[in-house]
Write a protein that holds these residues in place. Sequence first.
Motif, PDB file in Angstrom:
ATOM      1  N   GLY A  10     -25.609   1.640  14.608  1.00  0.00           N
ATOM      2  CA  GLY A  10     -25.280   0.442  13.764  1.00  0.00           C
ATOM      3  C   GLY A  10     -26.263  -0.520  13.775  1.00  0.00           C
ATOM      4  O   GLY A  10     -26.474  -1.829  12.820  1.00  0.00           O
ATOM      5  N   VAL A  11     -27.948   0.213  14.464  1.00  0.00           N
ATOM      6  CA  VAL A  11     -29.227  -0.448  14.240  1.00  0.00           C
ATOM      7  C   VAL A  11     -29.745   0.287  12.796  1.00  0.00           C
ATOM      8  O   VAL A  11     -30.735  -0.620  12.014  1.00  0.00           O
ATOM      9  N   GLY A  12     -29.890   1.399  13.159  1.00  0.00           N
ATOM     10  CA  GLY A  12     -30.844   2.760  12.364  1.00  0.00           C
ATOM     11  C   GLY A  12     -31.123   2.352  10.858  1.00  0.00           C
ATOM     12  O   GLY A  12     -31.136   1.957  10.148  1.00  0.00           O
ATOM     13  N   THR A  13     -29.720   3.792  10.656  1.00  0.00           N
ATOM     14  CA  THR A  13     -29.862   3.679   9.521  1.00  0.00           C
ATOM     15  C   THR A  13     -28.539   3.174   8.548  1.00  0.00           C
ATOM     16  O   THR A  13     -28.706   2.805   7.005  1.00  0.00           O
ATOM     17  N   SER A  14     -27.992   2.126   9.020  1.00  0.00           N
ATOM     18  CA  SER A  14     -27.473   1.317   8.197  1.00  0.00           C
ATOM     19  C   SER A  14     -27.791   0.398   8.224  1.00  0.00           C
ATOM     20  O   SER A  14     -27.557  -0.013   6.878  1.00  0.00           O
ATOM     21  N   GLY A  15     -29.053  -0.292   8.444  1.00  0.00           N
ATOM     22  CA  GLY A  15     -29.799  -1.514   8.824  1.00  0.00           C
ATOM     23  C   GLY A  15     -31.008  -0.734   7.822  1.00  0.00           C
ATOM     24  O   GLY A  15     -30.698  -1.821   6.708  1.00  0.00           O
ATOM     25  N   ILE A  16     -31.104   0.348   7.192  1.00  0.00           N
ATOM     26  CA  ILE A  16     -32.220   0.829   5.778  1.00  0.00           C
ATOM     27  C   ILE A  16     -30.866   0.614   4.613  1.00  0.00           C
ATOM     28  O   ILE A  16     -31.559   0.226   3.685  1.00  0.00           O
ATOM     29  N   LEU A  17     -29.873   1.378   4.935  1.00  0.00           N
ATOM     30  CA  LEU A  17     -28.670   1.559   3.914  1.00  0.00           C
ATOM     31  C   LEU A  17     -28.692  -0.305   3.523  1.00  0.00           C
ATOM     32  O   LEU A  17     -28.034  -0.450   1.799  1.00  0.00           O
ATOM     33  N   LYS A  18     -28.346  -1.244   4.691  1.00  0.00           N
ATOM     34  CA  LYS A  18     -28.056  -2.266   4.244  1.00  0.00           C
ATOM     35  C   LYS A  18     -29.062  -3.294   3.027  1.00  0.00           C
ATOM     36  O   LYS A  18     -28.811  -3.313   1.780  1.00  0.00           O
ATOM     37  N   VAL A  19     -30.266  -2.965   3.497  1.00  0.00           N
ATOM     38  CA  VAL A  19     -30.925  -3.693   2.506  1.00  0.00           C
ATOM     39  C   VAL A  19     -31.201  -2.623   0.992  1.00  0.00           C
ATOM     40  O   VAL A  19     -32.078  -3.090   0.139  1.00  0.00           O
ATOM     41  N   ASN A  20     -31.611  -1.367   1.091  1.00  0.00           N
ATOM     42  CA  ASN A  20     -31.357  -0.856  -0.184  1.00  0.00           C
ATOM     43  C   ASN A  20     -30.814  -1.139  -0.667  1.00  0.00           C
ATOM     44  O   ASN A  20     -30.680  -1.221  -2.005  1.00  0.00           O
ATOM     45  N   ALA A  67     -10.620  -0.133   1.984  1.00  0.00           N
ATOM     46  CA  ALA A  67     -12.319  -0.563   0.656  1.00  0.00           C
ATOM     47  C   ALA A  67     -12.859   0.560   0.532  1.00  0.00           C
ATOM     48  O   ALA A  67     -11.893   1.556   1.020  1.00  0.00           O
ATOM     49  N   ASP A  68     -13.232   0.600  -1.088  1.00  0.00           N
ATOM     50  CA  ASP A  68     -13.780   2.199  -1.291  1.00  0.00           C
ATOM     51  C   ASP A  68     -14.841   2.601  -0.727  1.00  0.00           C
ATOM     52  O   ASP A  68     -15.593   1.794  -0.380  1.00  0.00           O
ATOM     53  N   ILE A  69     -14.866   3.971  -0.189  1.00  0.00           N
ATOM     54  CA  ILE A  69     -15.719   4.184   0.662  1.00  0.00           C
ATOM     55  C   ILE A  69     -16.570   5.142  -0.436  1.00  0.00           C
ATOM     56  O   ILE A  69     -15.978   6.119  -1.435  1.00  0.00           O
ATOM     57  N   VAL A  70     -18.181   4.530  -0.414  1.00  0.00           N
ATOM     58  CA  VAL A  70     -18.591   5.491  -1.113  1.00  0.00           C
ATOM     59  C   VAL A  70     -19.898   6.108  -0.204  1.00  0.00           C
ATOM     60  O   VAL A  70     -20.715   5.316   0.908  1.00  0.00           O
ATOM     61  N   VAL A  71     -20.307   7.575  -0.098  1.00  0.00           N
ATOM     62  CA  VAL A  71     -20.666   8.550   0.562  1.00  0.00           C
ATOM     63  C   VAL A  71     -22.350   8.522  -0.446  1.00  0.00           C
ATOM     64  O   VAL A  71     -22.026   8.482  -1.375  1.00  0.00           O
ATOM     65  N   ILE A  72     -23.036   7.735   0.797  1.00  0.00           N
ATOM     66  CA  ILE A  72     -24.484   8.162  -0.060  1.00  0.00           C
ATOM     67  C   ILE A  72     -25.239   9.513   0.807  1.00  0.00           C
ATOM     68  O   ILE A  72     -25.029   9.196   2.220  1.00  0.00           O
ATOM     69  N   ASP A  73     -26.027  10.199   0.054  1.00  0.00           N
ATOM     70  CA  ASP A  73     -26.371  11.351   0.896  1.00  0.00           C
ATOM     71  C   ASP A  73     -28.024  11.339   0.925  1.00  0.00           C
ATOM     72  O   ASP A  73     -28.378  11.696   2.009  1.00  0.00           O
ATOM     73  N   ASN A  74     -28.423  10.490   0.123  1.00  0.00           N
ATOM     74  CA  ASN A  74     -30.034  10.127   0.618  1.00  0.00           C
ATOM     75  C   ASN A  74     -30.193   8.265   0.907  1.00  0.00           C
ATOM     76  O   ASN A  74     -30.083   7.708  -0.275  1.00  0.00           O
ATOM     77  N   TYR A  75     -29.852   7.605   1.909  1.00  0.00           N
ATOM     78  CA  TYR A  75     -30.432   5.756   1.978  1.00  0.00           C
ATOM     79  C   TYR A  75     -31.262   5.439   1.304  1.00  0.00           C
ATOM     80  O   TYR A  75     -31.299   4.616   1.337  1.00  0.00           O
ATOM     81  N   PHE A  76     -32.515   6.404   1.141  1.00  0.00           N
ATOM     82  CA  PHE A  76     -33.636   6.154   0.537  1.00  0.00           C
ATOM     83  C   PHE A  76     -33.787   5.990  -1.262  1.00  0.00           C
ATOM     84  O   PHE A  76     -34.519   6.055  -2.410  1.00  0.00           O
TER      85      PHE A  76
END
Length: 90
Positions: A10-20, A67-76
Amino acid sequence: MKIVAICGAGVGTSGILKVNAERVLKTLDIEAEVTASDVAGLAVAAADAQVILTSPELVDKIGKTFADIVVIDNYFDLEELTRKIEKALG
């Protein structure tokens, strides 16, 4: 509208995904609240969410949701995020 980005802790990759995701939503001129969460807190965080953004390895840990679940392969990859968010929001 509410969108939740999740990862294992809940801190690293989710934070990156949130910002993007916020960047993508801004370019699409869509207003939404985007929050970051870990898998353990997802039930509370996503109780009223329309979309959950996650990685392929966490899909089976999400559980029951409306909720709709959206799978993201590359957060960037903003193009991937744009394409998948547009599709989820119709």
